[in-house]
Every structure is written in structure tokens, then in C-alpha cells.
Design a protein around this motif. Structure first.
Motif, PDB file in Angstrom:
ATOM      1  N   VAL A 139       0.895   3.367   5.268  1.00 37.11           N
ATOM      2  CA  VAL A 139       0.854   3.452   3.810  1.00 37.11           C
ATOM      3  C   VAL A 139      -0.146   4.523   3.385  1.00 37.11           C
ATOM      4  N   LYS A 140       0.234   5.308   2.393  1.00 34.31           N
ATOM      5  CA  LYS A 140      -0.679   6.332   1.891  1.00 34.31           C
ATOM      6  C   LYS A 140      -1.915   5.689   1.290  1.00 34.31           C
ATOM      7  N   ASN A 141      -3.058   6.198   1.684  1.00 30.30           N
ATOM      8  CA  ASN A 141      -4.328   5.672   1.179  1.00 30.30           C
ATOM      9  C   ASN A 141      -4.664   6.368  -0.135  1.00 30.30           C
ATOM     10  N   ALA A 142      -4.526   5.595  -1.229  1.00 31.37           N
ATOM     11  CA  ALA A 142      -4.830   6.131  -2.555  1.00 31.37           C
ATOM     12  C   ALA A 142      -6.116   5.508  -3.096  1.00 31.37           C
ATOM     13  N   GLY A 143      -7.015   5.166  -2.177  1.00 32.87           N
ATOM     14  CA  GLY A 143      -8.288   4.585  -2.576  1.00 32.87           C
ATOM     15  C   GLY A 143      -8.268   3.082  -2.726  1.00 32.87           C
ATOM     16  N   GLN A 144      -7.255   2.429  -2.129  1.00 30.22           N
ATOM     17  CA  GLN A 144      -7.172   0.974  -2.222  1.00 30.22           C
ATOM     18  C   GLN A 144      -8.350   0.305  -1.512  1.00 30.22           C
ATOM     19  N   ASP A 145      -8.747  -0.834  -2.032  1.00 28.80           N
ATOM     20  CA  ASP A 145      -9.767  -1.655  -1.394  1.00 28.80           C
ATOM     21  C   ASP A 145      -9.073  -2.461  -0.294  1.00 28.80           C
ATOM     22  N   LEU A 146      -9.402  -2.198   0.968  1.00 30.99           N
ATOM     23  CA  LEU A 146      -8.700  -2.836   2.074  1.00 30.99           C
ATOM     24  C   LEU A 146      -8.904  -4.348   2.106  1.00 30.99           C
ATOM     25  N   GLU A 147     -10.084  -4.804   1.751  1.00 34.51           N
ATOM     26  CA  GLU A 147     -10.338  -6.247   1.741  1.00 34.51           C
ATOM     27  C   GLU A 147      -9.492  -6.937   0.677  1.00 34.51           C
ATOM     28  N   GLU A 148      -9.392  -6.308  -0.489  1.00 31.01           N
ATOM     29  CA  GLU A 148      -8.571  -6.868  -1.557  1.00 31.01           C
ATOM     30  C   GLU A 148      -7.095  -6.836  -1.180  1.00 31.01           C
ATOM     31  N   LEU A 149      -6.662  -5.734  -0.574  1.00 32.38           N
ATOM     32  CA  LEU A 149      -5.270  -5.611  -0.159  1.00 32.38           C
ATOM     33  C   LEU A 149      -4.938  -6.628   0.920  1.00 32.38           C
ATOM     34  N   ASN A 180       9.833  -9.402   4.575  1.00 33.88           N
ATOM     35  CA  ASN A 180       8.977  -9.887   3.490  1.00 33.88           C
ATOM     36  C   ASN A 180       7.847  -8.899   3.201  1.00 33.88           C
ATOM     37  N   MET A 181       7.258  -8.337   4.267  1.00 31.81           N
ATOM     38  CA  MET A 181       6.171  -7.380   4.067  1.00 31.81           C
ATOM     39  C   MET A 181       6.698  -6.102   3.417  1.00 31.81           C
ATOM     40  N   ALA A 182       7.860  -5.638   3.857  1.00 29.92           N
ATOM     41  CA  ALA A 182       8.438  -4.428   3.273  1.00 29.92           C
ATOM     42  C   ALA A 182       8.664  -4.604   1.780  1.00 29.92           C
ATOM     43  N   LYS A 183       9.186  -5.757   1.386  1.00 27.92           N
ATOM     44  CA  LYS A 183       9.442  -6.028  -0.033  1.00 27.92           C
ATOM     45  C   LYS A 183       8.122  -6.140  -0.803  1.00 27.92           C
ATOM     46  N   ALA A 184       7.119  -6.768  -0.198  1.00 31.10           N
ATOM     47  CA  ALA A 184       5.828  -6.921  -0.864  1.00 31.10           C
ATOM     48  C   ALA A 184       5.191  -5.563  -1.142  1.00 31.10           C
ATOM     49  N   LEU A 185       5.244  -4.656  -0.172  1.00 28.64           N
ATOM     50  CA  LEU A 185       4.676  -3.326  -0.357  1.00 28.64           C
ATOM     51  C   LEU A 185       5.435  -2.551  -1.428  1.00 28.64           C
ATOM     52  N   GLU A 186       6.765  -2.732  -1.439  1.00 30.55           N
ATOM     53  CA  GLU A 186       7.587  -2.077  -2.458  1.00 30.55           C
ATOM     54  C   GLU A 186       7.264  -2.622  -3.842  1.00 30.55           C
ATOM     55  N   ASP A 187       7.144  -3.939  -3.951  1.00 29.50           N
ATOM     56  CA  ASP A 187       6.838  -4.562  -5.249  1.00 29.50           C
ATOM     57  C   ASP A 187       5.476  -4.141  -5.778  1.00 29.50           C
ATOM     58  N   LYS A 188       4.537  -3.875  -4.874  1.00 29.79           N
ATOM     59  CA  LYS A 188       3.194  -3.479  -5.288  1.00 29.79           C
ATOM     60  C   LYS A 188       3.103  -1.987  -5.577  1.00 29.79           C
ATOM     61  N   LEU A 190       3.223   0.522  -3.497  1.00 27.06           N
ATOM     62  CA  LEU A 190       2.498   1.298  -2.500  1.00 27.06           C
ATOM     63  C   LEU A 190       3.440   2.309  -1.844  1.00 27.06           C
ATOM     64  N   GLU A 191       2.947   3.491  -1.569  1.00 30.09           N
ATOM     65  CA  GLU A 191       3.769   4.538  -0.956  1.00 30.09           C
ATOM     66  C   GLU A 191       3.780   4.360   0.554  1.00 30.09           C
ATOM     67  N   VAL A 192       4.895   3.875   1.071  1.00 35.06           N
ATOM     68  CA  VAL A 192       5.040   3.664   2.507  1.00 35.06           C
ATOM     69  C   VAL A 192       5.528   4.963   3.147  1.00 35.06           C
ATOM     70  N   ILE A 193       4.761   5.476   4.079  1.00 34.24           N
ATOM     71  CA  ILE A 193       5.097   6.725   4.760  1.00 34.24           C
ATOM     72  C   ILE A 193       6.120   6.478   5.856  1.00 34.24           C
ATOM     73  N   SER A 194       5.942   5.405   6.614  1.00 36.43           N
ATOM     74  CA  SER A 194       6.881   5.049   7.666  1.00 36.43           C
ATOM     75  C   SER A 194       6.735   3.564   7.959  1.00 36.43           C
ATOM     76  N   SER A 195       7.785   3.004   8.559  1.00 34.72           N
ATOM     77  CA  SER A 195       7.739   1.605   8.972  1.00 34.72           C
ATOM     78  C   SER A 195       8.579   1.456  10.226  1.00 34.72           C
ATOM     79  N   GLU A 196       8.115   0.650  11.145  1.00 32.95           N
ATOM     80  CA  GLU A 196       8.817   0.505  12.408  1.00 32.95           C
ATOM     81  C   GLU A 196       8.416  -0.799  13.084  1.00 32.95           C
ATOM     82  N   LEU A 197       9.208  -1.169  14.076  1.00 32.12           N
ATOM     83  CA  LEU A 197       8.888  -2.316  14.914  1.00 32.12           C
ATOM     84  C   LEU A 197       8.204  -1.801  16.175  1.00 32.12           C
TER      85      LEU A 197
END
Length: 236
Positions: A139-149, A180-188, A190-197
Motif C-alpha cells: 500500500v502506498k504510504n501517504a503518511g498513515q499512522d501504522l498503529e492506528e491502521l 475481506n482485507m482487499a475490500k477493507a483497503l478499498e473501502d478505506k 487506500l492506494e494498493v500498489i500490488s496484492s498477492e498470495l
């Protein structure tokens, strides 16, 4: 929390680019996704993930569209996803994800690669217990607080959160929580750069530089095989 990265190994897509395999790999993923869920990314989460990863690999849009059309065509190639296991030199466990239209060819080639590289192809289950399968999101880091995220994502299967060597946020979720995680990131938003198993080792083997070189030479040999999609191993 902290930095998440693979020691002694550059980023996955950089390796695939150097071997001129990134587009082929993504193309196979697209073919499998279309076969299983259809050509509409709005109704096919796996295809959406493939398109996202194609963008991350700098695959041109027209090539992505061509791959989708090819997967729908009469002369399409039917790929089968098969996982192989084995040992590299010095007891390093190896797991190989493949996409193949000829398993006889694939297993023969992999056995040859292991033999020439000083390892041995194993039976199903021989090393699989040494790895956890997880969903990994960059996920692109746009200054998010990692603990809060972390607190916000804990209910969506979050297992680990941190940063890679380039400062991107790396999020790992349980395998069965990938959607579920993919949908959560989309709903929030957040800019997902890549996703994989991915397959993350539960224990690692530490070797000296000369021994590690032997292991990585086998890994490179395996990665260059046309049927191989990804290689995972427990070298520290």
C-alpha cells in the motif's frame, strides 16, 4: 511492527523484470482468473488483483486487454496451478507455485533443476508445513499512522503490518481473509500498489555467504523455468 522485507533478495517484480518474465507471469494469472471467474473485473476479484499487479509490473493496458481476450478465445491455453516442494542445498526448504499446461513436462524440468542445483524435489507435504500462506498487500504510504491502521484492520484478518525498504506499507492477512482485507483497503480508499498470495516460512535457515550463494543459484534456475510463477524458501 517494523520493516518487512526479504533478506538477500530484491523485490519480486524487479527480479521478474530482469528475467523478462513479469508479463508472462501476469498473463498466466489473468488466464486462470478469467477461466475461473469470467472476463469482467467488476465481478471477478481475482481478475481485479491480476490487473492491479499488471500495473505494478508496468504491463501496458493494451497487453492486459489482449491477455483477457486471449483467455476467452477458442484457442486459449488451459493452465493448471500446481505446487511443488523440495529441498535446496544445506537443508533449505523450497516451495514452487507453477502454472502449467503439461504437468509431465513441469515435474521433469523441476527435478532436473533440483538435481543440477544440488537439491532434491520432494513429495507433496514434505516442506509445506514450514510455510504459512498469507495475503500480502503493498500500500502506498501517504503518511498513515501504522498503529492506528493496525487497529482498523485487525477485524479483517490482519496478521502483520510494517514497511518495506522503499517505505511502502506492507500488510499481511490470513489466507482465508484475503478477500475481506482487499475490500477493507478499498473501502478505506487506500492506494494498493500490488496484492498477492505468498508463502512465509515459519522457521529460517542461516547459512554462510558461500552456502547461501548455492541456494540462490538454484532459486534463480527455478525462477527462469517457463512454468514457474513464484519460488519461496526459508533461507534467512
Amino acid at each position: 511492527m517494523g520493516r518487512i522485507f526479504e533478506v538477500r533478495k530484491s523485490t519480486m517484480f524487479a527480479r521478474w523484470d530482469r528475467m523478462a518474465k513479469a508479463f508472462t507471469r501476469v498473463g498466466k494469472e489473468i488466464a486462470i482468473a478469467v477461466k475461473n471467474g469470467g472476463p469482467d473485473p467488476d465481478n471477478n476479484p481475482a481478475l481485479r488483483r491480476c490487473i492491479l499487479n499488471a500495473k505494478s509490473a508496468n504491463m501496458p493496458k493494451d497487453r492486459v486487454e489482449a491477455a483477457i481476450k486471449r483467455a476467452m478465445g477458442k484457442d486459449k491455453t488451459d493452465y493448471e496451478e500446481v505446487v511443488y516442494e523440495g529441498y535446496a542445498p544445506h537443508g533449505v526448504a523450497v516451495m514452487i507455485d507453477t502454472a502449467t499446461d503439461n504437468t509431465t513436462r513441469t515435474v521433469a524440468n523441476l527435478r532436473m533443476h533440483f538435481t543440477k542445483g544440488g537439491g532434491a524435489l520432494g513429495n507433496s507435504g514434505s516442506v509445506g508445513f514450514l510455510f504459512n500462506r498469507v495475503g500480502e498487500f503493498k500500500v502506498k504510504n501517504a503518511g498513515q499512522d501504522l498503529e492506528e491502521l493496525e487497529l482498523e484492520l485487525i477485524d479483517f484478518g490482519l496478521e502483520e503490518i510494517g514497511e518495506d525498504s522503499e517505505g511502502n506499507i506492507i500488510i499481511r492477512a490470513a489466507f482465508n481473509e484475503f478477500g475481506n482485507m482487499a475490500k477493507a483497503l478499498e473501502d478505506k480508499g487506500l492506494e494498493v500498489i500490488s496484492s498477492e498470495l505468498k508463502r512465509i516460512p515459519t522457521t529460517t535457515v542461516e547459512l554462510n555467504e558461500e552456502q547461501a550463494k548455492e541456494v540462490l543459484e538454484l532459486v534463480d534456475r527455478l525462477e527462469q523455468d517457463d512454468d514457474v510463477q513464484q519460488v519461496f524458501y526459508n533461507l534467512k
